[in-house]
Design an enzyme around this catalytic site. Structure first.
Site, PDB file in Angstrom:
ATOM      1  N   ARG B  60       0.796  -1.210   0.000  1.00  0.00           N
ATOM      2  CA  ARG B  60       0.000   0.000   0.000  1.00  0.00           C
ATOM      3  C   ARG B  60       0.843   1.281   0.000  1.00  0.00           C
ATOM      4  NH1 ARG B  60      -4.597  -2.162   2.433  1.00  0.00           N
ATOM      5  NH2 ARG B  60      -2.954  -3.655   2.830  1.00  0.00           N
ATOM      6  N   THR B  61       1.730   1.390   0.989  1.00  0.00           N
ATOM      7  CA  THR B  61       2.454   2.648   1.165  1.00  0.00           C
ATOM      8  C   THR B  61       3.353   2.932  -0.027  1.00  0.00           C
ATOM      9  OG1 THR B  61       2.401   2.264   3.530  1.00  0.00           O
ATOM     10  CG2 THR B  61       3.925   3.938   2.754  1.00  0.00           C
ATOM     11  N   LYS B  88      23.834  -6.863   0.838  1.00  0.00           N
ATOM     12  CA  LYS B  88      25.225  -7.223   0.535  1.00  0.00           C
ATOM     13  C   LYS B  88      26.176  -6.690   1.596  1.00  0.00           C
ATOM     14  CE  LYS B  88      24.227  -6.613  -4.364  1.00  0.00           C
ATOM     15  NZ  LYS B  88      24.399  -5.573  -5.378  1.00  0.00           N
ATOM     16  N   ARG B 110      11.363   3.561   3.939  1.00  0.00           N
ATOM     17  CA  ARG B 110      10.823   2.701   4.999  1.00  0.00           C
ATOM     18  C   ARG B 110      11.967   1.836   5.484  1.00  0.00           C
ATOM     19  NH1 ARG B 110       5.395  -0.746   5.071  1.00  0.00           N
ATOM     20  NH2 ARG B 110       4.713   1.381   5.555  1.00  0.00           N
ATOM     21  N   HIS B 138       4.962   6.643  11.469  1.00  0.00           N
ATOM     22  CA  HIS B 138       4.497   6.450  10.105  1.00  0.00           C
ATOM     23  C   HIS B 138       3.644   7.682   9.794  1.00  0.00           C
ATOM     24  CE1 HIS B 138       3.281   4.765   6.443  1.00  0.00           C
ATOM     25  NE2 HIS B 138       2.809   3.594   6.818  1.00  0.00           N
TER      26      HIS B 138
END
Lengths: 431, 311
Positions: B60-61, B88, B110, B138
């Site tokens: 969604r975000t 990595k 995020r 958020h």
């Protein structure tokens, strides 16, 4: 340099309960006289009026990182930092790589320290092999090699049965166990104090109870076994109280705190400041005041730095994954003197906390200016103000929450066995 | 870094003043109009580059931010954790410096660590928007929640908002509590004892002793997803027990005001924190939240870049 006469300083020596203006004479690496109006022909005379003359400071909790993590600190750089901070003896924790769990590593540390020559180093060896919490190390062999105490440091022995066994064995050898008292089932995953700030920052906390429970367990086992126990870096009001009650019952327990626990609170973490991340974490104002109370009433015996150098690799990252610990050897003295300026403790008590008491607990020389003692001496300018900057630190670790902070009080001369270990003003330079 | 102080970031609701929140909600409503047009694109950010760095899974975000940037005519690039160098062994700071070297205007990130966006903002010379950091904040979700409430209720001040669920591990709850209370609403939270961080009142929320108490007279009822992935160990004995004791069902919803709206940040565990009939009922605005997410994120992107223009 055979003879040194320090003239007209404020002599502070808790071992002789001395706080008086006077002179101190050093001959052949030993203190030969202390008192008023000492004359010594041919001695290097240093006017130390207005300065404090104290037994060299003793830090019973440092991390020197060698062997294994020389990019963070070496025995050379760490002991140089110690001398700059006024320390003439340090006890180094065994969480090197590999951990100091055998006589070979202990001897290596002692040898390296001797080569560096800045400061005496007394290794603390592991309680269990590889800090694994299961099998005891060879205590007697380690003691013969130069170890002065045992600790699994930041990986506290989980199993109470193993801890009991370690204490019984240590008691039989009349040696000291040092515990980082922490209940891992409560602290696991936490990265700061559990409280107001952890909620505001969305970080998982470590409750004070994790320390309180573990100190209680270790104190109860010391009571059961008769082992001498030293509780490292007490950070909570509850922890101070457990130690206080144990001492009242006559348990052979001593305790330390670190300067950051009486100087800072969890507020210092604001902005995800990894330089304020350590374990145990910075606590609340109530805890800070309780720690000061413990220093005043004798519950806490020692101020130790928990000097924990890290490189930017471990600190310039997200708070949760940053390493625990801050450097402390070069800030412990001014931060402790702040307690004196605030009238929380007297100067003589400060010297006891930073020198006489830790030497006594470790059973090592030092902590005294009595004639015949090794000439481990620090001259302190209690009024000197300076701003802590990373390029002035001798330690390789620059991870300090006090960078940029105005501090007051500094070692202006550190003498080890009658020789200058730190002499930034050239006080002992022969003209 | 010259001018770093003036760089606009959206790191969390905690850093947004009441007026700033109001102006963001205001401009979101203009952007929503654009979304209702047949041609949903404006040239506001033409020639600008928005990089989406998603170190945690998101549907969604991420989609919402990408659409928002595209609707504003920005060029967008997305990196998700499976293809990033972080796996990595590159440090976040190195990733940040490398991304910066490609000269983006905004980085939307995020990350699983609380405060990761703050770290990024310290090391990067462009705007940073937090699309969720650990269990911390958020902010774009809180703003879209506030925008949705505003649309349906006409105001936020004086409303009673009930939030039920895992408050301790929910960055959405964290940001919602700060945002709604800053605009004058009362936020009451409820859930099992294991779902609360200590000192929850420091965020401005009231803690109810039961779901029923929280829902009583509420204008807005919000259920949070049970986030098994953030908990480490089970904080409730079973979903069955949670649904029975704390789930939002029709019977509990009757305690709220008759015109109360039902919200959920998604994705829903149907039948656990919310019964299916509640999720799909006429008072549910869950899909409006999703639509509004794009408008709010357009407002955020325009807002941070409006700041950059002034320099």
């Amino acid at each position: 340099m055979e003879r040194i006469l320090l003239k007209g300083g404020r002599i502070l020596d808790p071992s002789m309960e001395m706080d008086a203006t006077g002179d101190l004479l050093i001959e052949d690496g030993l203190i030969s006289a202390v008192g008023q109006g000492i004359k010594a022909d041919g001695a290097v005379e240093v006017d130390v009026s207005g300065l404090w003359v104290c037994p060299g400071l003793v830090d019973l909790h440092v991390h020197l990182r060698e062997p294994g993590e020389e990019y963070k600190e070496t025995i050379e750089s760490g002991t140089r930092a110690a001398a700059a901070g006024g320390f003439t003896s340090v006890a180094c924790m065994p969480n090197t790589r590999p951990p100091n769990d055998n006589a070979g590593i202990t001897r290596f540390i002692v040898e390296r320290a001797r080569e560096a020559g800045h400061c005496r180093v007394f290794p603390v060896a592991c309680i269990t092999k590889g800090q694994g919490g299961e099998e005891l190390t060879e205590f007697a062999d380690l003691l013969n090699a130069g170890a002065v105490a045992f600790s699994d440091d930041g990986l506290p022995v989980r199993d109470a049965g193993v801890m009991r066994m370690a204490m019984e064995y240590a008691a039989g050898l009349n040696t000291l166990l040092i515990t980082h008292s922490e209940e891992p089932a409560l602290s696991s995953g936490g990265c700061m104090n559990e409280g107001r700030m952890s909620t505001l920052l969305g970080l998982k906390g470590i409750p004070a109870a994790a320390e309180v429970i573990a100190i209680y367990r270790d104190v109860a086992l010391a009571e059961l076994t008769g082992c001498r126990l030293h509780v490292a870096h007490v950070s909570t009001a509850g922890g101070v109280e457990v130690v206080r009650r144990a001492k009242e019952r006559g348990v052979a327990v001593t305790a330390e705190t670190a300067p950051h626990y009486f100087s800072l609170t969890e507020e210092a973490v604001a902005g995800y400041n990894t330089s304020a991340k350590m374990n145990p974490p910075l606590r609340t104002e109530e805890d800070r005041l309780a720690v000061i109370q413990g220093l005043q009433d004798g519950t806490i015996d020692v101020i130790a730095t928990d000097h924990a150098p890290h490189s930017v690799l471990e600190k310039d990252c997200a708070f949760e994954v940053a390493a625990n610990g801050i450097v402390g050897l070069e800030t412990a003295l001014p931060l402790t003197l702040e307690l004196c300026r605030n009238r929380d403790i007297e100067p003589l008590r400060a010297v006891e906390l930073l020198s006489t008491a830790p030497a006594r607990i470790l059973g090592i020389q030092g902590g005294s200016l009595s004639p015949g003692s090794a000439a481990d001496v620090v001259v302190i300018d209690p009024g000197e103000e300076f701003t802590l900057s990373s390029d002035k630190l001798f330690s390789k670790g620059k991870n300090s929450p006090f960078l940029g902070v105005r501090l007051q009080g500094r070692a202006v001369l550190t003498i080890l066995s009658g020789r200058p270990a730190h002499d930034p003003l050239g006080m002992l330079d022969k003209d | 870094m010259e001018g770093a102080e003036e760089m606009k970031h959206i790191l969390g609701m905690t850093h947004l003043a009441k007026e700033e929140i109001e102006s963001l909600l205001d401009s979101a409503s203009s952007f929503k109009e654009i979304l209702l047009r047949p041609i949903k694109k404006v040239p506001t950010l033409r020639g600008r580059t928005v990089v989406h760095l998603f170190f945690e899974p998101s549907t969604r975000t991420k989609l919402s931010f990408e659409l928002a940037a595209k609707r504003l005519s920005a060029d967008t690039v997305s990196i998700s954790s499976s293809m990033s160098s972080l796996v990595k062994g590159e440090t976040l700071v190195d990733t940040a410096r490398n991304v910066e070297a490609m000269k983006p205007d905004v980085v939307v990130m995020r990350h699983g660590h609380s405060g990761a966006c703050h770290l990024l903002a310290r090391h990067i010379g462009c705007s940073v928007i937090n699309a969720g950091d650990g269990i911390n904040e958020h902010p774009s979700q809180a703003l879209l929640d506030m925008f949705t409430v505003l649309e349906h209720k006409g105001r936020i001040e004086g409303l009673k908002i009930a939030i039920v669920g895992d408050i301790a591990h929910s960055r959405v709850a964290h940001s919602d509590i700060i945002g709604f209370t800053r605009l004058g609403a009362t936020v009451t939270v409820a859930g099992p004892g294991t779902f609360f961080p200590c000192c929850i009142e420091e965020l401005g929320a009231l803690r109810a002793t039961s779901v029923e108490e929280a829902l009583e007279g509420a204008d807005v009822v919000m259920a949070l997803r049970i986030q098994r992935e953030r908990q480490g160990r089970a904080l409730v004995p079973s979903f069955r027990e949670y649904a029975a004791a704390y789930g939002i069902n029709m019977e509990r919803l009757r305690l709220a005001k008759p015109d109360a709206i039902v919200m959920h940040p998604g994705p829903i565990n149907r039948g656990v924190e919310m019964s299916p009939d509640v999720a799909d009922c006429g008072r549910s605005v869950i899909l409006d939240q999703v639509t509004n997410g794009v408008a709010v994120r357009m407002a955020l992107l325009a807002h941070v870049l409006a700041g950059a223009d002034k320099e």
